[in-house]
Design an enzyme around this catalytic site. Structure first.
Site, PDB file in Angstrom:
ATOM      1  N   ASP A 138       9.249   2.792   0.635  1.00  0.00           N
ATOM      2  CA  ASP A 138       8.122   3.527   1.214  1.00  0.00           C
ATOM      3  C   ASP A 138       8.184   3.308   2.726  1.00  0.00           C
ATOM      4  O   ASP A 138       7.799   2.265   3.238  1.00  0.00           O
ATOM      5  CB  ASP A 138       6.807   3.012   0.633  1.00  0.00           C
ATOM      6  CG  ASP A 138       5.605   3.739   1.227  1.00  0.00           C
ATOM      7  OD1 ASP A 138       5.767   4.455   2.220  1.00  0.00           O
ATOM      8  OD2 ASP A 138       4.489   3.564   0.688  1.00  0.00           O
TER       9      ASP A 138
ATOM     10  N   TYR B 204       0.854  -1.188   0.000  1.00  0.00           N
ATOM     11  CA  TYR B 204       0.000   0.000   0.000  1.00  0.00           C
ATOM     12  C   TYR B 204       0.888   1.236   0.000  1.00  0.00           C
ATOM     13  O   TYR B 204       1.730   1.405   0.886  1.00  0.00           O
ATOM     14  CB  TYR B 204      -0.926   0.027   1.230  1.00  0.00           C
ATOM     15  CG  TYR B 204      -1.804   1.263   1.257  1.00  0.00           C
ATOM     16  CD1 TYR B 204      -2.798   1.436   0.305  1.00  0.00           C
ATOM     17  CD2 TYR B 204      -1.625   2.264   2.208  1.00  0.00           C
ATOM     18  CE1 TYR B 204      -3.599   2.575   0.292  1.00  0.00           C
ATOM     19  CE2 TYR B 204      -2.423   3.409   2.201  1.00  0.00           C
ATOM     20  CZ  TYR B 204      -3.411   3.558   1.241  1.00  0.00           C
ATOM     21  OH  TYR B 204      -4.192   4.681   1.226  1.00  0.00           O
TER      22      TYR B 204
ATOM     23  N   LYS C 283       3.526  10.362   8.253  1.00  0.00           N
ATOM     24  CA  LYS C 283       3.124  10.062   9.625  1.00  0.00           C
ATOM     25  C   LYS C 283       4.026  10.676  10.708  1.00  0.00           C
ATOM     26  O   LYS C 283       3.859  11.830  11.051  1.00  0.00           O
ATOM     27  CB  LYS C 283       3.003   8.549   9.785  1.00  0.00           C
ATOM     28  CG  LYS C 283       1.968   7.966   8.779  1.00  0.00           C
ATOM     29  CD  LYS C 283       1.444   6.650   9.191  1.00  0.00           C
ATOM     30  CE  LYS C 283       0.726   5.889   8.089  1.00  0.00           C
ATOM     31  NZ  LYS C 283      -0.677   6.234   7.900  1.00  0.00           N
TER      32      LYS C 283
HETATM   33  C1  LIG Z   1       3.231   2.508   3.605  1.00  0.00           C
HETATM   34  C2  LIG Z   1       2.300   3.645   3.317  1.00  0.00           C
HETATM   35  N1  LIG Z   1       2.536   4.426   2.277  1.00  0.00           N
HETATM   36  C3  LIG Z   1       1.744   5.481   1.995  1.00  0.00           C
HETATM   37  C4  LIG Z   1       0.644   5.763   2.776  1.00  0.00           C
HETATM   38  C5  LIG Z   1      -0.233   6.933   2.430  1.00  0.00           C
HETATM   39  O1  LIG Z   1      -0.099   7.920   3.385  1.00  0.00           O
HETATM   40  P1  LIG Z   1      -1.267   9.002   3.592  1.00  0.00           P
HETATM   41  O2  LIG Z   1      -2.421   8.284   4.210  1.00  0.00           O
HETATM   42  O3  LIG Z   1      -0.661  10.039   4.472  1.00  0.00           O
HETATM   43  O4  LIG Z   1      -1.593   9.519   2.237  1.00  0.00           O
HETATM   44  C6  LIG Z   1       0.363   4.961   3.885  1.00  0.00           C
HETATM   45  C7  LIG Z   1      -0.807   5.252   4.748  1.00  0.00           C
HETATM   46  O5  LIG Z   1      -1.158   4.532   5.632  1.00  0.00           O
HETATM   47  C8  LIG Z   1       1.195   3.859   4.166  1.00  0.00           C
HETATM   48  O6  LIG Z   1       0.956   3.046   5.196  1.00  0.00           O
END
Ligand SMILES: Cc1ncc(COP(=O)(O)O)c(C=O)c1O
Length: 448
Positions: A259, A157, A286
């Site tokens: 990521d 994700y 985050k």
């Molecule tokens: C691994 C990862 N990448 C990207 C995102 C996307 O972040 P955002 O919700 O701040 O757009 C998340 C969100 O939970 C995530 O867990």
């Protein structure tokens, strides 16, 4: 004898009775928001609880129920709610103004702290979400390599934009061979274009992943991967898998993006420092914003130079709230409080939770497991060892739903998939209380 579904129904009844004010707000919300919701990841049946206040390790809802927070806004609030250093920094910035149409010095300090800590980040740019972070990292990789395709893992994700809304939770019936997964739209509305530009590899399968990457080598701009994958239960990748991705991308001139929106919290230098594997670019979010909206992407100087306004720029990147001083203030205060001792403390507590849960599950002979690393953990609802997306096929969804609602009834918050994490505000007693509560929910679910 109570069946699993009636036991769950009873749990939901208790929940509905304990949360009438939330139920009422949800009915009101449905009139102006589809399903009452603006963020699918915090919506659940029959309705979510509405929060009135967070303080330290707890949150209180509009019905006055206090719960110990084991999800910390999906891993964000590493210091707990309203940490004094963060509140003080935000209040000081409120006095100076909320946002400006020109840069502020705070943003430089914020950038310097992250560049100093995260091995791959020589230069950084700020955005407002993890979604924008991965989007811009991928765009930079395309511009840098002159190639179009990207590679992501099944179940990975990376936020809510086109290129990555592919095979996050695919139906197993349509997902194809486990070693050569199909690329599938994750939901409606995503462009068909991505099915030919996003390639899916199996998580944790080095040989299969390498073969797929080699077969498309000179067309691939980027491989994007979560070193600790949230959707599979905060599951750390096998280091051999990450190393293989590092080696093959380097050889084929592909940009490797980690990521680290979640995994940055496993050590001061993120998972790249923890595993000793340095990507070309990193997406962040985050924790670096201390609880305010945030994202950032960074990496090698030669790639980040694409964004330099003095040279064009080759890749444009604007955003009214990018690098805004409020988030910078909260982010700096949080990062400065995140000392090596703090990482040690929350990591040790994470291990404690996992050990206690494993021993409880084994005593009760429940068809479950526990995954996670450092301060991140998750309950799994299958006996199978979870290594990739396909290992979740046998997961008992009724038991998972029962555990989630049951823990809310017991006074603890987890993610709807029953993932959790430790903030520095969580105490030893709260950890013991949490594990006892999991035991009581298991009893009600038939594993006494
Ligand atoms: C691994 C990862 N990448 C990207 C995102 C996307 O972040 P955002 O919700 O701040 O757009 C998340 C969100 O939970 C995530 O867990």
């Amino acid at each position: 004898m109570t069946t699993a579904t009636t036991a769950l129904d009873q749990e939901i009844q208790v929940y509905a009775q304990a949360n009438p004010a939330s139920a009422k707000l949800n009915e009101r919300a449905k009139k102006s928001l589809p399903g009452g919701d603006s963020r699918n990841s915090i919506w659940w049946k029959p309705f979510p609880v509405y929060i009135a206040r967070g303080q330290g390790s707890t949150m209180t809802d509009v019905d006055g129920n206090e719960r110990v927070d084991f999800i910390s806004n999906m891993t964000t609030l590493i210091l707990g709610h309203r940490h004094p250093a963060v509140i003080e920094a935000v209040e000081a910035q409120v006095d100076r103004g909320l946002s400006y149409p020109a840069p502020a010095e705070l943003v430089i300090e914020w950038a310097e702290i992250i560049c100093e800590r995260i091995p791959s980040v020589e230069k950084i740019r700020f955005v407002n979400s993890g979604t924008e972070a991965t989007l811009n990292a991928i765009r930079a990789a395309r511009a840098f390599t002159g190639r179009q395709k990207i590679v992501k893992a099944e179940a990975g994700y990376h936020g809510a934009h086109e290129d990555v809304a592919v095979s996050v939770s695919p139906s197993i019936d349509e997902a194809g061979d486990e070693l050569e997964p199909n690329a599938l739209h994750d939901y409606e509305g995503i462009s068909d274009r991505v099915l030919s530009t996003t390639i899916v590899i199996p998580f944790n399968r080095p040989e299969a992943a390498e073969a797929i990457i080699r077969a498309n080598g000179d067309e691939i701009a980027a491989v994007i991967i979560e070193p600790v994958i949230g959707r599979l239960g905060m599951l750390p990748a096998n280091p051999e898998f990450l190393q293989r991705l590092r080696d093959v991308t380097k050889e084929l001139g592909i940009v490797l993006i980690f990521d680290e929106v979640i995994s940055l919290r496993i050590s001061s230098g993120g998972s790249q420092e923890y595993f000793g594997i340095t990507p070309d670019m990193t997406a962040m979010g985050k924790i670096i914003g201390g609880g305010l909206p945030v994202g950032a992407f960074g990496g090698k100087d030669e790639i980040m130079a694409l964004f330099d306004p003095e040279s064009g720029p080759r890749v444009k990147h604007a955003g009214t709230f990018n690098g805004n001083p409020m988030t910078a203030a909260a982010g700096i205060a949080t990062l400065k409080s995140m000392t090596p001792e703090l990482f040690e403390q929350i990591g040790t507590n994470g291990e404690k939770v996992r050990e206690k849960l494993r021993s409880l599950i084994s005593d009760r002979e429940a068809p479950m497991g526990v995954t996670g690393i450092e301060s991140l953990f998750s309950l799994q609802f299958t006996n199978e060892q979870v290594v990739d997306y396909r290992s979740l096929e046998s997961a008992d969804q009724t038991l998972a739903a029962h555990m989630f609602i049951g823990m809310l009834n017991e006074g603890y918050t987890l993610s709807p998939q029953c993932a959790g994490n430790i903030s520095s505000a969580i105490t030893d007693d709260q950890i013991d209380g949490f594990v006892d509560a999991v035991g009581r929910v298991l009893e009600r679910a038939g594993y006494g």
